[in-house]
Motif scaffolding. Sequence first.
Motif, PDB file in Angstrom:
ATOM      1  N   HIS A   1      -3.093  -1.899   8.942  1.00  0.00           N
ATOM      2  CA  HIS A   1      -3.174  -1.140   7.699  1.00  0.00           C
ATOM      3  C   HIS A   1      -3.308  -2.151   6.557  1.00  0.00           C
ATOM      4  O   HIS A   1      -2.319  -2.727   6.102  1.00  0.00           O
TER       5      HIS A   1
ATOM      6  N   VAL B   1       3.712  -0.966   9.544  1.00  0.00           N
ATOM      7  CA  VAL B   1       3.943  -0.681   8.132  1.00  0.00           C
ATOM      8  C   VAL B   1       5.435  -0.476   7.956  1.00  0.00           C
ATOM      9  O   VAL B   1       6.025   0.381   8.623  1.00  0.00           O
TER      10      VAL B   1
ATOM     11  N   SER C   1       2.769  -4.326   4.972  1.00  0.00           N
ATOM     12  CA  SER C   1       2.035  -4.117   6.213  1.00  0.00           C
ATOM     13  C   SER C   1       1.494  -5.461   6.658  1.00  0.00           C
ATOM     14  O   SER C   1       1.297  -6.378   5.852  1.00  0.00           O
TER      15      SER C   1
ATOM     16  N   THR D   1      -1.516   4.693   3.113  1.00  0.00           N
ATOM     17  CA  THR D   1      -1.942   3.495   3.837  1.00  0.00           C
ATOM     18  C   THR D   1      -3.412   3.637   4.215  1.00  0.00           C
ATOM     19  O   THR D   1      -3.877   4.726   4.541  1.00  0.00           O
TER      20      THR D   1
ATOM     21  N   CYS E   1      -6.344   2.138   6.781  1.00  0.00           N
ATOM     22  CA  CYS E   1      -6.298   1.527   8.102  1.00  0.00           C
ATOM     23  C   CYS E   1      -7.670   1.043   8.559  1.00  0.00           C
ATOM     24  O   CYS E   1      -8.719   1.521   8.100  1.00  0.00           O
TER      25      CYS E   1
END
Length: 875
Positions: free
Chosen positions: A760, A742, A736, A774, A776
């Motif tokens: 992310h 990503v 990412s 992930t 964020c």
Amino acid sequence: MGDTEPQPRAAFEEGLAALAGELTRLRIGRGRPSYRDLEARAAGSGTGLRLPVATQSDAFNGKRLVRSDTFMALVRILLSYDEYGRPTAIPAHTAPELAVWRRRWQDLAALQPPGHSRARAARAARAAAASGEAVHETSRDAPTGPREPAGPHEPAGPHEPAGPQEPAAPQDPVRIEGLFGLFASHAHAHADPDGPSEAPRTSRHPEPGRGPAPEPAAAPEPGADPPSEPPSEPAPGPVHRPDPPAAPAPDAGRTPPPAAGQAPYALRHRLTGHLAPVRDVAFSPDGRLLASAGGDTVQLWDTATGVGTITPFTATHPLAFTPGGQLLAADARDPSVLHRIEPATGRPEGPPLTGHASPVTDITCSPTGGMAATLERGGTVRLCDLSTGGLPFVLTHGGGTDPIDAVAFARDGRLLAAARSSRVWDLLDRGVAGAPRAADGGTPEAVALSPDGQLLALGHRDGRTSLHEAAGGRDELTLPGHAGPVRALAFSPDGRLLATGSDDATVRLWDTATGLPVGPPLSDHAGRIEDIAFSATGRLLATASSDETALLYERSGTGPGRTTPLAATALGVALRDRQPVRLPPVQAGAALVRVAFSPDAGMIAATTVTEVVRLWSPVTRRPLRAGTAEARALPGCLAFTPDGTLLATAHTGGAVRLTGPATGAVHREVQTEHTGALTRLACSPEGRLLATADADGTVEFRDLATGRQFGGPLAAHQGKVVALVFAPYGQVLATSGTDGRVLVWHARHPHRLEAPLAVHRAVAFSPDGRTLATGCEDRTVRLWDPRSGLQRGGPLIGHTAPVTDLAFSPGGDLLASACADGTTLLWDPATGQRAGGSLPGHEGAVNAVAFSPDGSLLVTAGQDGALHRWVLGPL
């Protein structure tokens, strides 16, 4: 020559270990399906294939060379998964890709020395002969010799686990296209009185009169001799003399805990001589005798010496001693008739207990000794007068079609009955003592009631045991750990311990107050556990197994006055309820950026904003070596090699140094071609590949041993790479960047997740590689399917600031997310729900989070320079 192993045997064992390794690599490359997944896949394939868990374990761990049809069945099922663990078509037994596997089995079978499977038994027999003792056991660890290899058109047999796949021949990396080829090129590398009655035992024996119960789902040992026929009229007298036992420890009447790391019970006698699986064991009230039933034979054992006597009367399970010391056993010719056997003679005395309409499957005696309750096949409970042997009368429970599966007298005289629906009745008062619960995971395999009648234990096919309050008031405790169905349950007389026995051939003990395991499992049997029994004081524990043996254990560390400390109990309850306990912090003196555990859990490594690498003991908090600023380690890059021998750090000028973690000595340096400052690095799971990323958005791959680059740099992101991680099976990479993208890379080709256009900063794969998480800057955690790139469910919401780091627990049942608000949250990835409260304590952002390799400890590294350690359990 003595007992020295000849050279051919050594070559065979080396080959067996290598074959197991290749089989394991094939499993990893096919998405790492679990043993139960493979068993279910084979059973539901419609091809007649069977892969019992126990046989799979033997094949994957190199315990023995399984049969050729079994081996090929396992290979076929493994090849029916793609690299992401998705089921595909099962190859035909004539498929070309199976030829190499069949040839490998044949080559190894040709190396197997004659009689290899009985080597250990032969050595034991020689030792026993020298001491004048008899040996009555046969080794079941391995086949006695190679079976005729299966031809290319041999159909798969009904019992087949499988073996490893032979890897492709090494190829020149220059000729391999893409990241997938990269990985392919690296694929090779005397007695105490026990009280008035026994603790109630579970009713899960096979139905008398219908022959022995089927063996567990395990493949027959190849080449093993069939069991001998039992003598029609066994003669009484001593039959075996095991080693003398240790002196009995004083019995406190309560179940004390073992010392740390110590097994709660130690093996005292291995009781051999049955010629059929042992189905039942029972202690006499004074603990001096143990009765065991196997086939149509009952043996009585002196618990002090381990000497056994075969009763001259053909009897069978179930077994139970009356408070007066007589043994109740079913007639082997008519299991609906019970006899009272006098232990001194081994013969029935008094009139038999008749009047049952079907075979008796369980017996329990009242504390006063005047009555016995029997359970018939189909769930009928009858109350019998032991003094007269009169016709038993039926006790009803008002449960309609809900049949009874276990019956027991509680210490207060209540006669309780339980069904697998979890409903409990008081049969004498004819009252319902507990409401039924919804079935979870199918009908339980075993049922048991605690001696005080307060707890109900259920054993399940998936290897877990659930513990309930019989009245239905307490929430269920789940006791995981077994690798096969749980078919045997027994409470200790004081109710503080629950023993569980499984098809995985182990017995585990649990604290019924906390649901935590007590000591390591008892793993001395070679077959599934059929029954478990405690003596009336709990000092002795007996187990029965399909391996035709019974084992007698004595409590470890016995002594009066030992009780579980209150603090230990409180800590256990907190961990059971998923309430992590924080230990004193480690102070680094500067903001921490990255953190990692060594694979052996012996050290914690962290980087600081002052470009120093620090290492501590996770137990004592002591520094393991002084951090030095001269090396100028870039704070975003830190990773142990999978074998734990080297620590990788990044430095200015694109250099990656591989140092000895304990000494800091540089073993080698890998020079990359990055033009931007290195921001992240990662080692592939097999330890051959190094991936690096920089502030310009590029990613490189290099050989860790030689520094040689594979392919050119990847233009991964239009901005700084902030996360870089390999999937557990090593053929997929996720990145990412600050560009808000990503990417999941398959064979050097990116697949973009449909993620929101926000940075992310954290990416983590689940241990099975089937989920990508992930974290964020929009304060959410999201779960993805890395194959399709689609999000699974909605975002996980709970943070109040950007998510900075993520980590899955080794078992995959927890996901930890670190946040810039100074807290860490725990999630259940399966449900997306929070798993407990937040973990506070940092004065500033939490920059990194990591689980210990055993999953019992979580560390969080903060901007405040503190490293917090959280105990998650089990202890």
